[in-house]
Design a protein around this motif. Structure first.
Motif, PDB file in Angstrom:
ATOM      1  N   THR A  51     -14.071   2.944  47.581  1.00  0.00           N
ATOM      2  CA  THR A  51     -14.316   2.497  46.209  1.00  0.00           C
ATOM      3  C   THR A  51     -13.039   2.059  45.502  1.00  0.00           C
ATOM      4  O   THR A  51     -13.094   1.319  44.521  1.00  0.00           O
ATOM      5  CB  THR A  51     -14.960   3.627  45.389  1.00  0.00           C
ATOM      6  OG1 THR A  51     -14.094   4.765  45.439  1.00  0.00           O
ATOM      7  CG2 THR A  51     -16.323   3.993  45.940  1.00  0.00           C
ATOM      8  N   ALA A  52     -11.899   2.547  45.973  1.00  0.00           N
ATOM      9  CA  ALA A  52     -10.608   2.241  45.365  1.00  0.00           C
ATOM     10  C   ALA A  52      -9.543   2.395  46.435  1.00  0.00           C
ATOM     11  O   ALA A  52      -9.763   3.077  47.443  1.00  0.00           O
ATOM     12  CB  ALA A  52     -10.336   3.194  44.204  1.00  0.00           C
ATOM     13  N   LEU A 106      -7.350   6.190  37.859  1.00  0.00           N
ATOM     14  CA  LEU A 106      -8.243   5.769  38.947  1.00  0.00           C
ATOM     15  C   LEU A 106      -9.693   6.107  38.614  1.00  0.00           C
ATOM     16  O   LEU A 106     -10.589   5.276  38.758  1.00  0.00           O
ATOM     17  CB  LEU A 106      -7.866   6.465  40.261  1.00  0.00           C
ATOM     18  CG  LEU A 106      -6.775   5.856  41.101  1.00  0.00           C
ATOM     19  CD1 LEU A 106      -6.426   6.783  42.268  1.00  0.00           C
ATOM     20  CD2 LEU A 106      -7.182   4.480  41.616  1.00  0.00           C
ATOM     21  N   ARG A 107      -9.920   7.336  38.180  1.00  0.00           N
ATOM     22  CA  ARG A 107     -11.269   7.792  37.848  1.00  0.00           C
ATOM     23  C   ARG A 107     -11.884   6.918  36.758  1.00  0.00           C
ATOM     24  O   ARG A 107     -13.026   6.470  36.879  1.00  0.00           O
ATOM     25  CB  ARG A 107     -11.241   9.262  37.399  1.00  0.00           C
ATOM     26  CG  ARG A 107     -12.611   9.847  37.092  1.00  0.00           C
ATOM     27  CD  ARG A 107     -12.503  11.258  36.520  1.00  0.00           C
ATOM     28  NE  ARG A 107     -11.647  11.368  35.360  1.00  0.00           N
ATOM     29  CZ  ARG A 107     -11.966  10.953  34.129  1.00  0.00           C
ATOM     30  NH1 ARG A 107     -13.143  10.410  33.895  1.00  0.00           N
ATOM     31  NH2 ARG A 107     -11.113  11.092  33.127  1.00  0.00           N
ATOM     32  N   VAL A 163     -12.835   3.397  38.093  1.00  0.00           N
ATOM     33  CA  VAL A 163     -14.058   3.422  38.898  1.00  0.00           C
ATOM     34  C   VAL A 163     -15.276   3.609  37.991  1.00  0.00           C
ATOM     35  O   VAL A 163     -16.303   2.943  38.169  1.00  0.00           O
ATOM     36  CB  VAL A 163     -13.983   4.513  39.996  1.00  0.00           C
ATOM     37  CG1 VAL A 163     -15.325   4.725  40.658  1.00  0.00           C
ATOM     38  CG2 VAL A 163     -12.924   4.131  41.031  1.00  0.00           C
ATOM     39  N   GLU A 164     -15.164   4.487  37.005  1.00  0.00           N
ATOM     40  CA  GLU A 164     -16.277   4.693  36.069  1.00  0.00           C
ATOM     41  C   GLU A 164     -16.624   3.413  35.298  1.00  0.00           C
ATOM     42  O   GLU A 164     -17.777   3.198  34.944  1.00  0.00           O
ATOM     43  CB  GLU A 164     -15.938   5.819  35.081  1.00  0.00           C
ATOM     44  CG  GLU A 164     -16.013   7.199  35.698  1.00  0.00           C
ATOM     45  CD  GLU A 164     -15.564   8.301  34.740  1.00  0.00           C
ATOM     46  OE1 GLU A 164     -15.202   8.011  33.577  1.00  0.00           O
ATOM     47  OE2 GLU A 164     -15.575   9.473  35.175  1.00  0.00           O
ATOM     48  N   ARG A 210     -12.757  -2.147  40.688  1.00  0.00           N
ATOM     49  CA  ARG A 210     -12.272  -1.824  42.033  1.00  0.00           C
ATOM     50  C   ARG A 210     -10.748  -1.711  41.932  1.00  0.00           C
ATOM     51  O   ARG A 210     -10.042  -2.689  42.149  1.00  0.00           O
ATOM     52  CB  ARG A 210     -12.695  -2.896  43.018  1.00  0.00           C
ATOM     53  CG  ARG A 210     -14.203  -2.934  43.237  1.00  0.00           C
ATOM     54  CD  ARG A 210     -14.694  -4.157  43.999  1.00  0.00           C
ATOM     55  NE  ARG A 210     -13.873  -4.624  45.077  1.00  0.00           N
ATOM     56  CZ  ARG A 210     -14.060  -4.351  46.377  1.00  0.00           C
ATOM     57  NH1 ARG A 210     -15.076  -3.609  46.743  1.00  0.00           N
ATOM     58  NH2 ARG A 210     -13.260  -4.841  47.300  1.00  0.00           N
ATOM     59  N   ARG A 226      -7.268  11.891  45.734  1.00  0.00           N
ATOM     60  CA  ARG A 226      -8.617  11.899  46.332  1.00  0.00           C
ATOM     61  C   ARG A 226      -9.595  12.740  45.526  1.00  0.00           C
ATOM     62  O   ARG A 226     -10.789  12.436  45.477  1.00  0.00           O
ATOM     63  CB  ARG A 226      -8.556  12.433  47.763  1.00  0.00           C
ATOM     64  CG  ARG A 226      -7.981  11.465  48.766  1.00  0.00           C
ATOM     65  CD  ARG A 226      -7.967  12.077  50.167  1.00  0.00           C
ATOM     66  NE  ARG A 226      -7.489  11.112  51.136  1.00  0.00           N
ATOM     67  CZ  ARG A 226      -6.346  11.253  51.822  1.00  0.00           C
ATOM     68  NH1 ARG A 226      -5.591  12.332  51.658  1.00  0.00           N
ATOM     69  NH2 ARG A 226      -5.983  10.323  52.672  1.00  0.00           N
ATOM     70  N   VAL A 235     -11.429  10.558  42.862  1.00  0.00           N
ATOM     71  CA  VAL A 235     -12.265   9.410  43.226  1.00  0.00           C
ATOM     72  C   VAL A 235     -12.828   9.605  44.629  1.00  0.00           C
ATOM     73  O   VAL A 235     -12.065   9.760  45.584  1.00  0.00           O
ATOM     74  CB  VAL A 235     -11.437   8.095  43.194  1.00  0.00           C
ATOM     75  CG1 VAL A 235     -12.272   6.919  43.640  1.00  0.00           C
ATOM     76  CG2 VAL A 235     -10.873   7.844  41.812  1.00  0.00           C
ATOM     77  N   ASP A 236     -14.143   9.581  44.757  1.00  0.00           N
ATOM     78  CA  ASP A 236     -14.758   9.604  46.086  1.00  0.00           C
ATOM     79  C   ASP A 236     -14.484   8.280  46.786  1.00  0.00           C
ATOM     80  O   ASP A 236     -14.522   7.221  46.163  1.00  0.00           O
ATOM     81  CB  ASP A 236     -16.271   9.800  45.976  1.00  0.00           C
ATOM     82  CG  ASP A 236     -16.649  11.206  45.540  1.00  0.00           C
ATOM     83  OD1 ASP A 236     -15.850  12.137  45.784  1.00  0.00           O
ATOM     84  OD2 ASP A 236     -17.730  11.361  44.944  1.00  0.00           O
ATOM     85  N   LEU A 289     -11.660   7.201  48.322  1.00  0.00           N
ATOM     86  CA  LEU A 289     -10.350   6.616  48.066  1.00  0.00           C
ATOM     87  C   LEU A 289      -9.671   6.294  49.392  1.00  0.00           C
ATOM     88  O   LEU A 289      -9.486   7.169  50.239  1.00  0.00           O
ATOM     89  CB  LEU A 289      -9.487   7.575  47.238  1.00  0.00           C
ATOM     90  CG  LEU A 289      -8.128   7.053  46.789  1.00  0.00           C
ATOM     91  CD1 LEU A 289      -8.278   5.817  45.899  1.00  0.00           C
ATOM     92  CD2 LEU A 289      -7.363   8.151  46.049  1.00  0.00           C
TER      93      LEU A 289
END
Length: 177
Positions: free
Chosen positions: A6-7, A70-71, A74-75, A79, A96, A99-100, A102
């Motif tokens: 996801t990132a 990062l979180r 993604v929310e 990307r 990590r 963010v799931d 990563l």
């Protein structure tokens, strides 16, 4: 089934090309760049500018800020591509945890190449004298999940960005098939 990425974090020691690869990758992929150096507090920058390596304690708040950024990205449905040295496993685990999925692109090179690049990099706070401390702290991520290791000494920026894009895309496709 493979987990989707996801990132990304573009990681490695100073001089490996993190910022340049991130910029090129974001242009190729429509991703959102997050420049990790922009989140260092003034005390960290002053310390590095004086040639003093950062400690784990110095990096703790910085890593928390990066994880939060990062979180949030993604929310927001972005990307994100973060540039961060992420030298130690515990630093990568902190990122990590935010963010799931990563992924990490490890730009690997030798101390000699890193020192030469940093010596010729104008306007950056990281002096060449800190290269040895970066390599001393580096815990290779190669055995970790969702890590792509690229040779930053022999490939140019565009090649590295293309390889990272293709790997990220492949992980996105595998996860949905």
């Amino acid at each position: 089934m493979s987990q989707p990425i996801t990132a990304l974090v573009i990681m490695g020691v100073a001089g490996c090309g993190k910022s340049s690869v991130s910029q090129a990758l974001c242009q190729l992929n429509g991703a959102t760049p997050i420049e990790g150096d922009a989140f260092h507090p003034a005390a960290n920058i002053a310390k590095m500018s004086a040639g003093i390596p950062l400690t784990d304690d110095d990096r703790a708040g910085w890593l928390d800020s990066l994880a939060n950024e990062l979180r949030l990205a993604v929310e927001r449905g972005q990307r994100p591509v973060l540039t961060c040295s992420a030298l130690k496993l515990r630093y990568r685990e902190r990122l990590r945890s935010a963010v799931d999925g990563l992924g990490f692109v490890f730009l690997e090179l030798t101390p000699e190449v890193a020192a030469d690049r940093v010596a010729h990099r104008p306007g950056h706070f990281m002096p060449k004298t800190l290269i040895d401390s970066q390599f001393a702290a580096l815990e290779s991520p190669e055995a970790e999940a969702l890590v792509l290791t690229l040779d930053a000494a022999t490939h140019d920026i565009q090649q590295l960005a293309n390889q990272a894009r293709d790997w990220w895309h492949a992980h996105s496709l595998l996860a949905t098939s």
